[in-house]
Design a protein around this motif. Structure first.
Motif, PDB file in Angstrom:
ATOM      1  N   GLU B 153      37.179  43.020  33.269  1.00  0.00           N
ATOM      2  CA  GLU B 153      37.835  42.697  34.537  1.00  0.00           C
ATOM      3  C   GLU B 153      39.356  42.786  34.423  1.00  0.00           C
ATOM      4  OE1 GLU B 153      36.938  38.695  35.814  1.00  0.00           O
ATOM      5  OE2 GLU B 153      38.537  38.686  37.303  1.00  0.00           O
ATOM      6  N   THR B 182      37.363  49.811  31.566  1.00  0.00           N
ATOM      7  CA  THR B 182      38.145  49.001  32.497  1.00  0.00           C
ATOM      8  C   THR B 182      38.915  49.951  33.398  1.00  0.00           C
ATOM      9  OG1 THR B 182      39.522  47.035  32.747  1.00  0.00           O
ATOM     10  CG2 THR B 182      40.288  48.680  31.161  1.00  0.00           C
ATOM     11  N   SER B 282      31.808  44.035  39.102  1.00  0.00           N
ATOM     12  CA  SER B 282      32.184  44.244  37.704  1.00  0.00           C
ATOM     13  C   SER B 282      33.584  44.842  37.646  1.00  0.00           C
ATOM     14  CB  SER B 282      31.175  45.177  37.014  1.00  0.00           C
ATOM     15  OG  SER B 282      31.255  46.482  37.546  1.00  0.00           O
ATOM     16  N   CYS B 284      37.470  45.522  37.691  1.00  0.00           N
ATOM     17  CA  CYS B 284      38.532  45.069  38.580  1.00  0.00           C
ATOM     18  C   CYS B 284      38.006  44.494  39.882  1.00  0.00           C
ATOM     19  CB  CYS B 284      39.397  46.264  38.954  1.00  0.00           C
ATOM     20  SG  CYS B 284      40.967  46.179  38.183  1.00  0.00           S
ATOM     21  N   ALA B 286      35.675  42.634  40.224  1.00  0.00           N
ATOM     22  CA  ALA B 286      35.338  41.226  39.996  1.00  0.00           C
ATOM     23  C   ALA B 286      36.561  40.343  40.221  1.00  0.00           C
ATOM     24  CB  ALA B 286      34.778  41.024  38.590  1.00  0.00           C
ATOM     25  N   LYS B 307      29.920  37.847  38.146  1.00  0.00           N
ATOM     26  CA  LYS B 307      30.658  38.932  37.493  1.00  0.00           C
ATOM     27  C   LYS B 307      29.743  39.542  36.441  1.00  0.00           C
ATOM     28  CE  LYS B 307      34.162  39.351  33.949  1.00  0.00           C
ATOM     29  NZ  LYS B 307      35.393  38.795  33.386  1.00  0.00           N
ATOM     30  N   LYS B 309      29.370  41.608  33.248  1.00  0.00           N
ATOM     31  CA  LYS B 309      30.176  42.098  32.124  1.00  0.00           C
ATOM     32  C   LYS B 309      29.470  43.240  31.406  1.00  0.00           C
ATOM     33  CE  LYS B 309      30.755  37.475  30.899  1.00  0.00           C
ATOM     34  NZ  LYS B 309      31.042  36.445  29.878  1.00  0.00           N
TER      35      LYS B 309
END
Ligand SMILES: Cc1ncc(C[n+]2csc(CCOP(=O)(O)OP(=O)(O)O)c2C)c(N)n1
Ligand code: SF4
Lengths: 290, 389
Positions: B153, B182, B282, B284, B286, B307, B309
């Protein structure tokens, strides 16, 4: 494997597969056979599913019998006919994706140098003309530009044999093949000159008509790569199926090509030349540290 | 370069003291590499990833890594990663959108080769028309490769996930690659607070013999010397071997879940488990979802966050459990196809509860207001929108 890993623990001889026991007892590990003794020792590769009369299959047999240090050699291959036989030898073999050989070998060789800085570990790529000069061209060239210390052997059958006979960049101009129904429009790629320009320190072109010379060329290419940089052998290994060469004419064809565009050619850098003069004059053929 | 001492993996990941730094996501990923005892990294430039591999190159120059080079292109880079990993060293590389797709054949074969590599994925639009902005469509292409896929995130996650990725990848019962994704720019080029483990501590080195498949280094009794390559024997054998091998690869990916619990506190994070409406997101997205949950609380609406992961293995059981009483589920994403929404829909009953969106793509930001709109719709809240002309 280093010799110590090949050896059978005392007492276990009776329980190991006979093939393995024979390899250790009568095979090439830790020994230095002359190629003319072929047939008198247990070979690293003994069977293959390639076409009857395939000259590439013969080349690979001689290749394995010529390895200077089979117990410390890793062979890298790719999609193409050669891997059918390469994968059946008593030498670790890596098969990745089509055309990736010289990138995989770069990573592997560097990893082995990190982990075993004081040991000789030979990495040898054996791949087809399509694998090295078409799909993998960029990786082949860049491994040479980067001066990666391993040997590349191109088994050139001038066609995509494994996928049924399509044109490759190494097919001669004018030849009619699948995907070139009107004949190939451009010349055979000059792989040997490319290898020299790209920084290989030892380059040879050979039609495998003379096993002694072939064995010497293979040994030299592998040993030079240990100390000096990338080395390359361009070998003519005809495809008797796709080029309709009758089995009994395969050797004759190789001799004919040898007289034309596959004349034996060997080039090496001055460093490599000096090195071979030193070790080859040395009676035991012992390697010297450089 | 400070002298680094090897410490126990669990200690480094779970107990070691932490120091707070204000750094970018790219720096966070590189800080993890610094502490991961990586032997070799192979780089190829692409925006927005390049920053990460520049920093990793600097680490090599300082002596943290033993080898590093700029490859010819991504396919060559990822193939060399496979070769190096099979030679027994610990490896790292990173890429973005088009680079990931260019090297995908190599990546898709890493799990089958049992390559415990760590791959940074710093998301970017996949071309045409060109944009270099963050859009995470590329993650959808990774989902069927057999790799573990984690989605960070923020900068803190990027550090934690990357360091943990090595520990997860090299477990004997896992031994498949771990991708840490990410968002490019939003995370890679923006600063956030990151609690870092001490600079003078690193993971134990990779032990390539503690593995389900031995390294190819000729230093072990020759299991592979038996001159029988069954894959070459017949098509029937090759079907069979491929089939059982891939079953094992996917089982290995699934077995990574227990280490995701151990090192990352589980595959999902839940806020307000008794919520009426959940936002599932999930990466960003999130962070924006978290904001939407906060707004909702301020407005007295009963909204929760899930969220995600770990995208692979996908936490089906966990998500099904949290969402069992949800009235509505909003899934905001940074891509056009909505791959996360598809995953969630496939995991839960009555999946018409799922609102697939809002979605932004091409690299746009994801305004919290768009998420709120979906929440209002589900809860039947009428809102006046002030339009300024
Ligand atoms: C990415 C990819 N593209 C295409 C193929 C199909 N393919 C397998 S072998 C081969 C040709 C092999 O030709 P060459 O490299 O010259 O070796 P030969 O079989 O002639 O020895 C091709 C095109 C593949 N396996 N992977
Ligand atoms: S197709 Fe040609 S190169 Fe391939 S095995 Fe048969 S003869 Fe040899």
């Amino acid at each position: 494997m280093g010799l110590e890993y090949v050896r059978i623990t005392t007492g276990f001889e009776d329980y190991m597969p006979k093939d393995y026991v024979d390899l250790v007892k009568y095979g090439q590990f830790g020994k230095d056979y002359d190629i003319q003794e072929l047939g008198t020792f247990k070979e690293l590769v003994e069977e293959h599913p390639m076409c009857a009369g395939c000259f590439m299959a013969y080349f690979i047999r001689v290749f394995y019998a010529s390895l200077p240090k089979p117990e410390d050699t890793i062979v890298i291959g790719t999609a193409g006919c050669a891997r059918l036989q390469l994968s059946q030898a008593a030498v670790p073999f890596i098969y990745g994706n089509y055309g990736d050989t010289n990138a995989v070998a770069s990573g592997l060789k560097r990893a082995l140098e990190i982990r075993f800085p004081d040991k000789v570990k030979d990495v040898v790529v054996v791949a087809g003309d399509g694998g090295l000069m078409d799909i993998g061209f960029g990786m082949t060239m860049h491994s040479w530009f980067r001066r990666e210390r391993f040997t590349t052997i191109m088994v050139d059958n001038e066609v995509y044999g494994n996928t049924g006979g399509q044109e490759s960049g190494m097919s001669p101009k004018g030849v009619q093949l699948k995907m070139a129904p009107k004949g190939k429009k451009f010349d055979k790629i000059n792989a040997v000159e490319l290898a020299k320009a790209a920084g290989c320190v030892y380059v040879a072109r050979i039609s495998p008509t003379n096993p002694k010379r072939l064995a010497k060329t293979i040994k030299r290419a592998i040993i030079a790569a240990r100390h000096f940089g990338p080395t390359f052998i361009h070998a003519y290994t005809s495809c008797n199926i796709e080029y309709s060469i009758p089995t009994e004419k395969v050797l004759e064809d190789a001799r004919n090509r040898e007289k034309k565009d596959f004349t034996f050619y060997e080039w090496m850098s001055d460093d490599v030349k000096n090195y071979f003069e030193q070790i080859e004059s040395n009676k035991e053929g012992q390697e010297v540290k450089v | 370069m400070p002298e680094q001492k090897v410490v126990d993996t669990d200690y480094l990941l779970l107990e070691a003291p932490r120091e707070r730094k204000f750094i970018t996501g790219a720096q966070a990923m590189a800080e993890a590499i610094k502490r991961a005892n990586v032997d070799m990294a192979i780089a190829y430039p692409i925006t927005p990833q390049s920053e990460v591999m520049h920093l990793v190159g600097d680490l090599w120059a300082q002596g943290y890594l033993k080898d590093y080079y700029r490859a010819e292109e991504e396919y060559g880079a990822f193939s060399a990663i496979a070769g190096a990993a099979r030679g027994g060293v610990r490896v790292f590389t990173a890429t973005s959108g088009p680079g990931l797709l260019r090297g995908l054949e190599a990546i898709a074969s890493w799990p089958g080769h049992r390559i415990p590599a760590v791959l940074g994925v710093l998301t970017r639009v996949v071309n045409a028309p060109l944009s270099i902005q963050p859009d995470n469509i590329e993650i959808s292409y990774l989902l069927n490769c057999g790799a573990v896929v984690l989605h960070a995130e923020n900068q803190q996650d990027t550090f934690d996930f990357t360091l943990a990725a090595f520990a997860i990848a090299e477990q004997v019962d896992v031994y498949v690659p771990v991708a840490v994704a990410t968002e490019g720019f939003f995370v890679t080029h923006a600063k956030g607070y990151v609690d870092l483990t001490p600079e003078d501590m690193k993971l134990p080195p990779r032990n390539p013999y503690k593995a389900p498949v031995p390294p190819t280094d000729n230093e072990i009794p020759p299991a592979r010397i038996q001159r029988d390559a069954p894959v070459q024997k017949s098509n029937f054998m090759s079907y069979l071997i491929h089939a059982v091998w891939q079953q094992e690869v996917w089982a290995s990916t699934t077995r990574a879940m227990k280490y995701i619990y151990k090192y990352l506190g589980g595959p999902i994070e839940v806020i307000n488990p008794d919520a009426e409406v959940f936002v599932v997101a999930s990466g960003c997205a999130a962070a924006q979802a978290r904001e939407a949950v906060r707004y909702s609380q301020l407005e007295g609406l009963n909204v929760g966050l899930v969220k995600v992961k770990a995208i692979r293995p996908f936490p089906e059981k966990e998500i099904r459990e949290v969402l069992k009483n949800a009235k509505g589920i909003v899934i905001p994403e940074h891509n056009i196809t909505g791959w996360l929404a598809k995953e969630v829909k496939a995991a839960i009953p009555n999946n018409d509860r799922v609102v697939g969106g809002p979605r932004v793509y091409g690299g746009m930001t994801l305004p919290t207001e768009l998420i709120m709109d979906e929440i209002y719709k589900i809860l039947g809240v009428k809102k006046e929108r002030k339009v300024l002309v």
